[in-house]
Design a protein around this motif. Structure first.
Motif, PDB file in Angstrom:
ATOM      1  N   PRO A 219      46.918  42.002  40.569  1.00 16.43           N
ATOM      2  CA  PRO A 219      46.606  42.898  39.452  1.00 16.43           C
ATOM      3  C   PRO A 219      46.349  42.102  38.176  1.00 16.43           C
ATOM      4  N   LEU A 220      45.651  42.722  37.243  1.00 18.17           N
ATOM      5  CA  LEU A 220      45.452  42.121  35.931  1.00 18.17           C
ATOM      6  C   LEU A 220      46.558  42.585  35.002  1.00 18.17           C
ATOM      7  N   ASN A 221      47.303  41.635  34.470  1.00 20.46           N
ATOM      8  CA  ASN A 221      48.354  41.905  33.496  1.00 20.46           C
ATOM      9  C   ASN A 221      48.488  40.664  32.629  1.00 20.46           C
ATOM     10  N   PRO A 222      49.367  40.649  31.654  1.00 17.20           N
ATOM     11  CA  PRO A 222      49.455  39.473  30.784  1.00 17.20           C
ATOM     12  C   PRO A 222      49.701  38.163  31.537  1.00 17.20           C
ATOM     13  N   ASP A 223      50.416  38.215  32.645  1.00 15.63           N
ATOM     14  CA  ASP A 223      50.687  36.993  33.397  1.00 15.63           C
ATOM     15  C   ASP A 223      49.479  36.487  34.175  1.00 15.63           C
ATOM     16  N   SER A 224      48.584  37.402  34.572  1.00 13.39           N
ATOM     17  CA  SER A 224      47.457  36.988  35.409  1.00 13.39           C
ATOM     18  C   SER A 224      46.139  36.863  34.646  1.00 13.39           C
ATOM     19  N   ARG A 225      46.115  37.231  33.375  1.00 14.15           N
ATOM     20  CA  ARG A 225      44.863  37.110  32.624  1.00 14.15           C
ATOM     21  C   ARG A 225      44.452  35.635  32.545  1.00 14.15           C
ATOM     22  N   ASN A 226      43.214  35.366  32.905  1.00 12.14           N
ATOM     23  CA  ASN A 226      42.691  33.995  32.964  1.00 12.14           C
ATOM     24  C   ASN A 226      43.560  33.092  33.844  1.00 12.14           C
ATOM     25  N   LEU A 227      44.127  33.672  34.887  1.00 18.23           N
ATOM     26  CA  LEU A 227      44.920  32.888  35.832  1.00 18.23           C
ATOM     27  C   LEU A 227      44.081  31.772  36.440  1.00 18.23           C
ATOM     28  N   ARG A 247      39.962  42.097  39.346  1.00 18.55           N
ATOM     29  CA  ARG A 247      39.650  42.415  37.954  1.00 18.55           C
ATOM     30  C   ARG A 247      38.995  41.189  37.318  1.00 18.55           C
ATOM     31  N   GLY A 248      37.991  41.447  36.481  1.00 15.18           N
ATOM     32  CA  GLY A 248      37.252  40.346  35.888  1.00 15.18           C
ATOM     33  C   GLY A 248      38.093  39.433  35.021  1.00 15.18           C
ATOM     34  N   GLY A 249      39.068  39.998  34.322  1.00 12.44           N
ATOM     35  CA  GLY A 249      39.869  39.207  33.395  1.00 12.44           C
ATOM     36  C   GLY A 249      40.778  38.184  34.037  1.00 12.44           C
ATOM     37  N   ILE A 250      40.898  38.207  35.355  1.00 14.70           N
ATOM     38  CA  ILE A 250      41.747  37.226  36.036  1.00 14.70           C
ATOM     39  C   ILE A 250      41.085  35.851  36.059  1.00 14.70           C
ATOM     40  N   VAL A 251      39.758  35.829  36.001  1.00 16.39           N
ATOM     41  CA  VAL A 251      38.996  34.580  36.023  1.00 16.39           C
ATOM     42  C   VAL A 251      38.410  34.324  34.642  1.00 16.39           C
ATOM     43  N   ASP A 252      38.549  33.109  34.149  1.00 16.35           N
ATOM     44  CA  ASP A 252      37.886  32.705  32.915  1.00 16.35           C
ATOM     45  C   ASP A 252      36.397  32.611  33.223  1.00 16.35           C
ATOM     46  N   GLU A 253      35.647  33.628  32.819  1.00 22.58           N
ATOM     47  CA  GLU A 253      34.252  33.729  33.226  1.00 22.58           C
ATOM     48  C   GLU A 253      33.402  32.589  32.681  1.00 22.58           C
ATOM     49  N   ALA A 254      33.659  32.177  31.457  1.00 27.55           N
ATOM     50  CA  ALA A 254      32.895  31.068  30.876  1.00 27.55           C
ATOM     51  C   ALA A 254      33.131  29.776  31.654  1.00 27.55           C
TER      52      ALA A 254
END
Length: 332
Positions: A219-227, A247-254
């Motif tokens: 899941p996407l949460n504060p701990d997994s954002r940009n994991l 969820r997209g926010g788990i990967v640093d897209e840039a």
């Protein structure tokens, strides 16, 4: 547990258009305002709805943040989310206001696992590139060196997050000859590991450096954002494919784009995006990226099942009982 504070005919606001049968059923059961036009509610419209309803039924496209929750009316006591993920809802703010949050876990597991497996197959075998070649009219026929990809049998699959969906993906991947590796907050019971023939890695970094394909199911949460950030992407070997249907926010897209452009990753299969529906134009230009419009759970059966779970949660709450799918924290 039964609560004497019942709400026999709750006012319900549904933020997006659902299947006609679901909307008709909700209107028959509750005092429901459906969004039959399916135009995403503006922030002002969302705030107005939350100020004057007992139950809000949002979707992943609604950002229910602390400010909106703080401005909600006193009668709002249930946010019955249509979908499993709840990263778009400020759970802490909801708890502080005494608002129960529910979701619809499990009903989309098989659909999402199917789509993930499709991406795992599509990227190494260059299926999207091949389809575009045929449609372009430029295909000249079969040749020994034409559209060469890579087989997945015998490769190592690394699963980040071994919940319902991760385990469903593991079962499918085994049938294609992949060996299963996983990283999770908690190790699975030995019996389940044996059933999945899965190897546990307590270090995510170590697993990323050892596998050939990485698929994300946390899941996407504060701990997994940009994991999966630039540092962790750098741990992966250049032949690795990255799959994300979570969820997209788990990967640093840039960082992902930079690695793909530099040839430090072989390719990616993406069904979710950091800033949906906007997509980095650099990704659009890369031939080794299979891109889907967040359709991992998009089956009629899954959508109907999600709606029925929403109805079940509302009915249980309205009768004074604890809803069966109450979310107690951000990990589901």
């Amino acid at each position: 547990m039964t609560d004497t504070r019942r709400c026999p005919n709750p006012k319900v606001v549904v933020t997006r258009e659902l299947a006609d049968t679901l909307m008709d059923r909700m209107e028959a059961l509750f005092d429901t305002r459906n969004n039959r036009a399916d135009a995403k509610l503006t922030r002002a419209e969302l705030a107005a709805a939350m100020a004057d309803c007992d139950v809000l039924v949002p979707t992943v496209t609604d950002d229910i943040d602390a400010e909106l929750i703080a401005g909600a009316g006193d009668r709002l006591k249930l946010i019955a989310n249509y979908g499993a993920g709840v990263n778009h809802i400020d759970l802490k703010a909801a708890r502080a206001r005494g608002i129960i949050v529910t979701n619809t876990p499990g009903v989309l597991t098989e659909d999402t696992a199917d789509m993930t497996m499709a991406l795992i197959l599509s990227v190494p075998r260059r299926l999207a590139e091949g389809e575009k070649l045929v449609r372009s009219g430029q295909w000249k026929g079969w040749s020994p060196g034409g559209m060469l990809g890579h087989r997945i049998g015998g490769k190592a699959l690394g699963i980040v997050g071994m919940g319902r969906i991760g385990q469903a993906v593991a079962l499918r991947a085994r049938a294609f000859g992949l060996t299963i590796h996983y990283h999770n907050r908690q190790r699975l019971p030995a019996v389940r590991e044996a059933q999945l023939a899965a190897t546990f890695h307590d270090s995510l970094d170590a697993m990323l450096a050892a596998v050939d394909i990485v698929t994300i199911h946390t899941p996407l949460n504060p701990d997994s954002r940009n994991l999966i950030d630039a540092r962790r992407i750098a741990l992966m070997r250049p032949h690795v494919y990255l799959i994300n249907a979570a969820r997209g926010g788990i990967v640093d897209e840039a960082a992902l784009v930079e690695a793909l452009e530099a040839g430090r990753l072989a390719g990616a299969g993406l069904d979710v995006w950091a800033h949906e529906p906007a997509i980095d134009p650099r990704l659009l230009a890369l031939p080794n990226v299979v891109m889907l419009p967040h359709m991992g759970s998009a089956t009629l059966e899954g959508r109907m099942a999600s709606g029925e779970r929403v109805i079940q949660n509302i009915r249980m709450w309205a009768d004074g009982h604890r809803p069966p799918d109450q979310v107690l924290d951000g990990w589901i």
